[in-house]
Every structure is written in structure tokens, then in C-alpha cells.
Motif scaffolding. Structure first.
Motif, mmCIF file in Angstrom:
data_model
loop_
_atom_site.group_PDB
_atom_site.id
_atom_site.type_symbol
_atom_site.label_atom_id
_atom_site.label_comp_id
_atom_site.label_asym_id
_atom_site.label_seq_id
_atom_site.Cartn_x
_atom_site.Cartn_y
_atom_site.Cartn_z
ATOM 1 N N VAL A 1 44.658 24.311 114.583
ATOM 2 C CA VAL A 1 44.953 25.474 113.746
ATOM 3 C C VAL A 1 44.880 25.022 112.290
ATOM 4 C CG1 VAL A 1 46.660 27.229 113.126
ATOM 5 C CG2 VAL A 1 46.430 26.486 115.505
ATOM 6 N N VAL A 2 44.155 25.768 111.468
ATOM 7 C CA VAL A 2 43.923 25.388 110.073
ATOM 8 C C VAL A 2 44.524 26.458 109.151
ATOM 9 C CG1 VAL A 2 42.217 24.831 108.310
ATOM 10 C CG2 VAL A 2 41.805 24.190 110.710
ATOM 11 N N LEU A 3 45.502 26.067 108.352
ATOM 12 C CA LEU A 3 46.117 26.978 107.391
ATOM 13 C C LEU A 3 45.563 26.683 105.997
ATOM 14 C CD1 LEU A 3 49.866 26.893 108.492
ATOM 15 C CD2 LEU A 3 47.955 28.156 109.470
ATOM 16 N N THR A 4 45.232 27.729 105.264
ATOM 17 C CA THR A 4 44.678 27.558 103.924
ATOM 18 C C THR A 4 45.452 28.415 102.925
ATOM 19 O OG1 THR A 4 43.025 29.270 104.397
ATOM 20 C CG2 THR A 4 42.351 26.973 104.667
ATOM 21 N N CYS A 5 45.585 27.892 101.715
ATOM 22 C CA CYS A 5 46.294 28.594 100.645
ATOM 23 C C CYS A 5 45.600 28.337 99.309
ATOM 24 C CB CYS A 5 47.738 28.115 100.530
ATOM 25 S SG CYS A 5 48.749 28.485 101.958
ATOM 26 N N ALA A 6 45.809 29.275 98.400
ATOM 27 C CA ALA A 6 45.317 29.108 97.031
ATOM 28 C C ALA A 6 46.181 29.943 96.104
ATOM 29 C CB ALA A 6 43.852 29.525 96.916
ATOM 30 N N THR A 7 46.316 29.495 94.863
ATOM 31 C CA THR A 7 47.033 30.262 93.858
ATOM 32 C C THR A 7 46.136 30.463 92.642
ATOM 33 O OG1 THR A 7 48.019 28.236 92.975
ATOM 34 C CG2 THR A 7 49.316 29.483 94.574
ATOM 35 N N GLU A 8 46.425 31.514 91.891
ATOM 36 C CA GLU A 8 45.723 31.786 90.633
ATOM 37 C C GLU A 8 46.739 31.627 89.507
ATOM 38 O OE1 GLU A 8 44.304 35.771 90.896
ATOM 39 O OE2 GLU A 8 43.508 35.504 92.921
ATOM 40 N N LEU A 9 46.384 30.907 88.459
ATOM 41 C CA LEU A 9 47.342 30.604 87.403
ATOM 42 C C LEU A 9 47.015 31.381 86.125
ATOM 43 C CD1 LEU A 9 49.767 28.854 86.577
ATOM 44 C CD2 LEU A 9 48.129 27.141 85.777
ATOM 45 N N GLU A 10 47.926 32.284 85.753
ATOM 46 C CA GLU A 10 47.809 33.002 84.483
ATOM 47 C C GLU A 10 48.796 32.407 83.481
ATOM 48 O OE1 GLU A 10 46.641 37.356 86.447
ATOM 49 O OE2 GLU A 10 48.482 37.131 85.265
ATOM 50 N N PHE A 11 48.414 32.414 82.209
ATOM 51 C CA PHE A 11 49.292 31.863 81.178
ATOM 52 C C PHE A 11 48.898 32.420 79.808
ATOM 53 C CE2 PHE A 11 45.759 29.041 82.053
ATOM 54 C CZ PHE A 11 45.266 28.671 80.808
ATOM 55 N N TRP A 12 49.860 32.421 78.889
ATOM 56 C CA TRP A 12 49.612 32.831 77.508
ATOM 57 C C TRP A 12 49.502 31.589 76.645
ATOM 58 C CZ3 TRP A 12 49.225 37.624 74.958
ATOM 59 C CH2 TRP A 12 49.374 38.746 75.769
ATOM 60 N N VAL A 13 48.590 31.632 75.669
ATOM 61 C CA VAL A 13 48.489 30.568 74.676
ATOM 62 C C VAL A 13 48.633 31.183 73.291
ATOM 63 C CG1 VAL A 13 47.025 29.127 76.124
ATOM 64 C CG2 VAL A 13 45.953 30.722 74.542
ATOM 65 N N LYS A 14 49.229 30.396 72.376
ATOM 66 C CA LYS A 14 49.428 30.897 71.012
ATOM 67 C C LYS A 14 49.489 29.739 70.044
ATOM 68 C CE LYS A 14 53.557 32.315 69.717
ATOM 69 N NZ LYS A 14 54.074 31.264 68.826
ATOM 70 N N GLU B 1 46.608 34.833 73.224
ATOM 71 C CA GLU B 1 45.707 35.275 74.280
ATOM 72 C C GLU B 1 46.266 34.911 75.654
ATOM 73 O OE1 GLU B 1 41.710 33.926 73.727
ATOM 74 O OE2 GLU B 1 41.807 34.116 71.545
ATOM 75 N N GLN B 2 45.879 35.707 76.638
ATOM 76 C CA GLN B 2 46.245 35.435 78.023
ATOM 77 C C GLN B 2 45.008 34.961 78.773
ATOM 78 O OE1 GLN B 2 47.291 38.756 80.552
ATOM 79 N NE2 GLN B 2 48.918 37.607 81.540
#
Length: 632
Positions: free
Chosen positions: A167-180, A252-253
């Protein structure tokens, strides 16, 4: 810098290979064991490589000791029993974190970061351990389900459970961030207008932002994280160029995405990505924040979390357990529907681990593409996959690629504890899969179940709830309708934590297989309440007091109109109500502080919401008040 190494894979986590690597790379000067406590905090210490190598075998087996006061393990590591061991995880990638501000012999000084487990009284009590137990529990239980109810394999295209190798479990995340750029203040009205006009969304980056983003993606590739994309998000305003040609007034984001992995590695990868992003942008004079809602009135930072389940067959093929045999006939397989139903039905018990801070709740408000309703989207029709951005869970499908089918949970933010988020998701999915397997319902029947109207009976889902919408739930339904159909969402950390007690049957789902334990959940509750209370009393109250003090009368009585005077009086009356005590009346802030001091958390939660409402009202009134004045 080409001679630098960035990753030490698990195959080389032995004394022979490690000694060779560290001797060949003297720029790696330190070792740090990285344990993740229940608050999502990562430990970091600087152990000289020389000390690490002195008794390497013992170090790899037993790690080091630390004081439990340095990690969030409430009611576990107590004052009279505070010893916690940090023990290396030998089965994941180890990364080298380079300090590019500290150069020796033309190379940056590096720290070998070793993901580790926190052990107290012989038991693993950290977030990584919980996720590891969740992974093992899911793999074992799903195989038991497939053996007991083999009919659910038919719509996946597997003849017999004995054909499955793993059994193969897969995950991923997306990273949002603000810069200034440091010290630049945000103009919320300009940001809000830019967001409404979609002026920044996926637009071309410029200047130092472009350079830092490109450098980040290049570094991610060196760490074998396989970056897929970096782009502007919805928030932000255009930067400016100074006389000297420097980029100024950056606000900016951005978003960075990279390839999926197994659950533990995916969560570990996210930690190093955050470090790379923060360090890289800082080297270019830019501040980074991963806060869920760094700025009121504009989009916050999300971290959509993707999960999938596949099986590897003995003939070498891979089958996605969520994908039906005919992608143009069904949205999902029976297992897929079960997993989705489990997520939705049990979400009240998951949410405390996902939305665990005041900052996180600031993001989850209607109007900013952040989910507040327990509802999913399958697609407008089977042959036209869609991405409904207003729902909690989206079904991601590609008709030409069944292996891509997965679920996207949209409520986490960059500071959510990804280990506990993913662990709770797999626990909830397992509960739904078992219920569907027992029901022996077909995919079409299950589609009707999840598409049911509020009031319709269901073998698993709650009668008075709806669980699917292909509409924009914020535009199509009123707040009252949303609350009635999809349940009223908690509005504070305390309300959310109460759900672990209120929904005992759903909390029991987390306990299955001893993944979460009563001890762990109670520790998490205690730490969450303490954090909520402390932040509310010592940060949010102080910030709001300072805000009210800045709201001063600025009109000239000779030039003021009746409207200016009326507006100011309304503002000032609200200020008095919120922070000015008298002999016969306590202000809102005092009542909130006293409620917290008296541990009357129910009252404190209610007063917190009133405080937010009044602050927002004053903020809007003060903007209107100043807008009508010539001289301010």
C-alpha cells in the motif's frame, strides 16, 4: 559551491558512510536533531560534528537527552519527570542546512539536520511518531478491509487481494507566504483593490522578488525536492524602484510547490522548504511571513494538503484506490467515496489539529477563498473535473491519469502542524472506507449518498447535513443557510478544542490503532488552550489597546462638519466601551482579561468575538472619518 552536498539519503545512515561524508565535507560543522513537538515546533541545537563522530553508533541508536520544558508536551513531560530523548529517524532523508552568511574557506558553514523522535518514559510522544503510527495503521487496516470485503476491489480493476504487494500513501503540500521590504507599512485599501482586480495573481515577478524566487526554486532542486512551480498568489501590490535602482515597497504574496512524497517525508520536506524560503528571501533584504493571516482585509496564506492512496501490484503495476475503473462513468471508486465521507463526517475532530491558533481563525473567513464549511466538491459532471475554491475538500481528478486522483484539504495554513494534519486525515478516511465496505453499496449509490440533501437518511453521514456543493458556497448560500446545511463552524480556538469533547464518537476515530492516545489528545488540548490564552492576553489585547490609542481625534473644530463630529463621537464611545473602566462599569478588555484569569474560557471566547467585532467596526469608522478630512 558545486562541491556542496544537500541530502544524505536513508541508505547512507550508517557509521561507515556518515564518517566518510563528514570527513570529506568539513564545511558541515554541526549536527542538529529535529524533533517535532505537539505544537508543531521543531527543535534545533548545534552539536559539533566532532562530538557527533566520537561515538556515532550510540548516537544513531540512542540520540541525546533534552529537558521536556523545551518542547510542547503538556501533562506528559512534567517538572518532576522532564527527561525527553531525541532519537534519530534513520528511514528518511537528512538535509544539510547552510548558513550563507557565514563563509569559511569559500564555503558556507553547514548543519546536518536529522529528523528525530521525542521519547518520554520509553514512549514516542512527538508529532512525527503520531504520523508514522497513522501510516502503519492505515496500511494494515486497509489490507484487512480488502481481505474481508474483496468486492470493493472490482471497481478498481484488481482481481484478488493477493495481487497486492504494498500500500502506497502519498502526500503533498502547497506553501503560500507574504514577502515585504522591512518597515514598509501596508495600505490595506490598495491591497484590497488590487486583490479584487486580480492585478497580482500569477503575474510576472520583478527585481529582488524574482531573483529570490528563482534562487529558491534552484535550491529546492539541489535538495532533490523536485520543485514544480513558483508564482505570485492573489495578494499584493506592485513594488517601486528607488532612484538608486533598488526595488522598494515590496508587498507580495507568493506560492511554491514541489513534488509529492510519502507522508513522513512530505512533512519533513515542508520544514526544509520553509527554511530555504525564509533564508533565501532574507538574503535579498525581504521579510517572509508564513502567518495564516498577516494582514486583515486581504487574502491569507493557505497550505492546501493533498493526500492519495495507491497499491503496488506484484506484476509491477500501480492502481489508485480512489480511481474507478471507468473515469468517465464514476467520480470515485467505492474506496474513494468512503475516504471522502470519512473526512467530512469526522472533520470536527480533525479541525482542532488543523486550525489551532488565533491567527488560523483570522484566515478562515468568507470572502477570501478560505474554507469555513464542511463540504466537498466532486465536479460539475463526471467528464469535466472542476476546482471549486470555496469548499473544504476538493476531489482532484485527471480523466487521462487515474493515478492523479486525490483529495485536497484546503483549510490548513503554513503554520498548521502538517504531521498531525495528515495523521488525522488518514484516520478519518479509514473510518469512512470501513463503513462503505460494510455497506456493500456501489459507486453510483455512494455518489447519491454524498450528494444527499439535508434531512435525507444515510447509512453513515449525518441526517440533517449536506456534504456536497458545486456552487460557490459563499455566494450561493447565506450564512444561516451554510450553518444549517454544513454545520456552524467554530469561531475561536476554544470553541474548536471543545469539539474534541463534544463529538466523542468522532474523536474515537483518532484513537483507532492507538495512533492518537488519550494522553496525547489531552496534552494537545492543554497546550492549545495555554497558547490561546497567553496570546490573547499578552499579544492580541496589547495590540488592540495600542490600535485604539492610535485612533485619535484629528479634525479641526473650525473646519469639521457635523458628520465629522458625529463619526468621532461614535468612535470615541466605542473606544471608551472597549478599554476605559469607570467606578460602575468594567470595560470589555478588563472583562476579557478577568475571564481568562478566572479560567472562564467560555466567557473569554465570547468576549474575544465581541472584541474582534468592535475593533473591525472602529477600524472602518476611523477610515471613513479620516477620508472626510482635509488636514490629517
Amino acid at each position: 559551491m558545486d562541491e556542496l552536498i544537500y541530502v544524505i539519503p536513508k541508505e547512507m545512515h550508517n557509521s561507515c558512510d556518515l564518517k566518510k561524508i563528514l570527513n570529506e565535507h568539513p564545511e558541515i560543522r554541526f549536527v542538529s536533531l529535529v524533533g517535532i513537538d505537539l505544537g508543531g515546533n521543531a527543535t534545533d541545537e548545534k552539536i559539533p560534528v566532532k562530538a557527533f563522530l566520537e561515538d556515532l553508533d550510540d548516537f544513531l541508536k540512542n540520540g541525546i537527552q533534552t529537558d521536556g520544558s523545551s518542547v510542547v508536551l503538556h501533562e506528559i513531560a512534567s517538572l518532576n519527570n522532564a527527561r525527553v530523548d531525541l532519537v534519530p529517524d534513520l528511514d528518511v532523508n537528512w538535509f544539510i542546512d547552510y548558513n550563507y552568511d557565514y563563509i569559511e574557506d569559500n564555503l558556507p558553514v553547514g548543519t546536518l539536520e536529522i529528523p528525530s523522535f521525542l521519547i518520554h518514559n520509553g514512549k514516542r510522544v512527538d508529532s512525527r511518531s503520531i504520523l508514522l503510527k497513522a501510516v502503519n495503521n492505515f496500511k494494515n487496516k486497509i489490507m484487512d478491509i480488502l481481505k474481508t470485503y474483496p468486492h470493493i476491489l472490482k471497481n478498481i480493476g484488481i482481481n484478488d487481494v493477493s495481487d497486492i504487494e504494498d500500500v502506497v500513501l502519498t502526500c503533498a503540500t502547497e506553501l503560500e507566504f507574504w514577502v515585504k521590504t522591512p518597515d514598509d507599512k501596508a495600505d490595506i485599501e490598495k491591497l484590497s483593490t488590487s486583490q479584487m482586480l486580480k492585478e497580482q495573481y500569477w503575474k510576472r515577478t520583478h527585481g529582488t522578488v524574482r531573483t529570490a524566487l528563482e534562487k529558491t526554486l534552484i535550491l529546492l532542486d539541489k535538495y532533490n525536492l523536485e520543485p514544480e512551480m513558483g508564482h505570485k498568489e492573489v495578494g499584493g501590490v506592485s513594488s517601486k524602484i528607488s532612484i538608486k535602482g533598488k526595488t522598494t515597497y515590496v508587498l507580495e504574496q507568493l506560492e511554491v510547490d514541489w513534488k509529492y512524497s510519502n507522508p513522513i517525508q512530505a512533512a519533513d520536506n515542508e520544514l526544509i522548504v520553509r527554511e530555504i524560503v525564509e533564508d533565501t528571501f532574507r538574503r535579498y533584504g525581504l521579510e517572509v511571513t508564513f502567518m495564516a493571516k498577516p494582514l486583515e482585509g486581504v487574502a491569507g496564506n493557505g497550505e492546501h494538503t493533498h493526500v492519495g492512496v495507491s497499491v503496488k501490484l506484484k506484476d509491477g503495476k500501480t492502481k489508485n484506490l480512489f480511481s474507478p475503473l471507468d473515469m468517465k462513468k464514476d467520480y470515485l471508486s467505492e474506496i474513494g467515496y468512503g475516504a471522502l465521507m470519512g473526512l467530512l463526517k469526522n472533520y470536527e475532530a480533525l479541525n482542532p489539529f488543523i486550525t489551532s491558533s488565533n491567527d488560523a481563525f483570522n484566515r478562515l473567513k468568507p470572502g477570501f477563498e478560505a474554507p469555513v464549511c464542511i463540504v466537498a466538491s466532486l465536479g460539475i459532471d463526471v467528464e469535466n473535473p472542476t476546482r471549486n475554491r470555496s469548499v473544504l475538500v476538493g476531489v482532484i481528478r485527471d480523466l487521462d491519469s487515474p493515478l492523479a486522483t486525490r483529495f485536497e484539504l484546503r483549510s490548513p495554513n503554513p503554520l498548521s502542524n502538517t504531521y498531525l494534519v495528515i495523521a488525522s486525515m488518514y484516520q478519518a478516511m479509514l473510518d469512512g472506507i470501513l463503513a462503505v465496505a460494510k455497506s456493500k453499496k456501489s459507486a453510483k449509490e455512494l455518489e447519491k449518498e454524498i450528494s444527499k440533501q439535508a434531512g435525507d437518511e444515510s447509512f453513515y453521514l449525518e441526517k440533517n447535513r449536506a456534504y456536497r456543493s458545486e456552487e460557490d458556497v459563499f455566494e450561493h448560500f447565506t450564512e444561516e443557510e451554510r450553518n444549517a446545511l454544513f454545520s456552524k463552524p467554530p469561531a475561536t480556538v476554544y470553541e474548536n478544542i471543545l469539539n474534541l469533547k463534544k463529538y466523542e464518537d468522532k474523536t474515537k476515530v483518532l484513537l483507532d490503532g492507538d495512533v492518537f492516545t488519550e494522553e496525547i489528545i489531552n496534552s494537545f488540548i492543554a497546550s492549545s488552550i495555554e497558547r490561546w490564552e497567553t496570546e490573547l492576553k499578552d499579544r492580541i489585547l496589547v495590540d488592540n489597546i495600542n490600535f485604539l490609542r492610535e485612533c485619535k481625534k484629528v479634525h479641526d473644530i473650525e473646519e469639521a462638519t457635523d458628520l465629522d463630529i458625529v463619526r468621532w463621537e461614535k468612535i470615541n464611545n466605542l473606544r471608551q466601551y472597549m478599554m476605559k473602566n469607570s467606578l460602575d462599569r468594567k470595560c470589555l478588555f478588563t472583562r476579557l482579561k478577568e475571564a481568562l484569569d478566572n479560567k472562564d474560557y467560555c466567557l473569554a471566547s465570547s468576549l474575544q468575538l465581541e472584541m474582534y467585532s468592535k475593533i473591525n467596526e472602529i477600524n472602518k469608522l476611523y477610515i471613513e472619518y479620516k477620508r472626510n478630512l482635509f488636514n490629517i
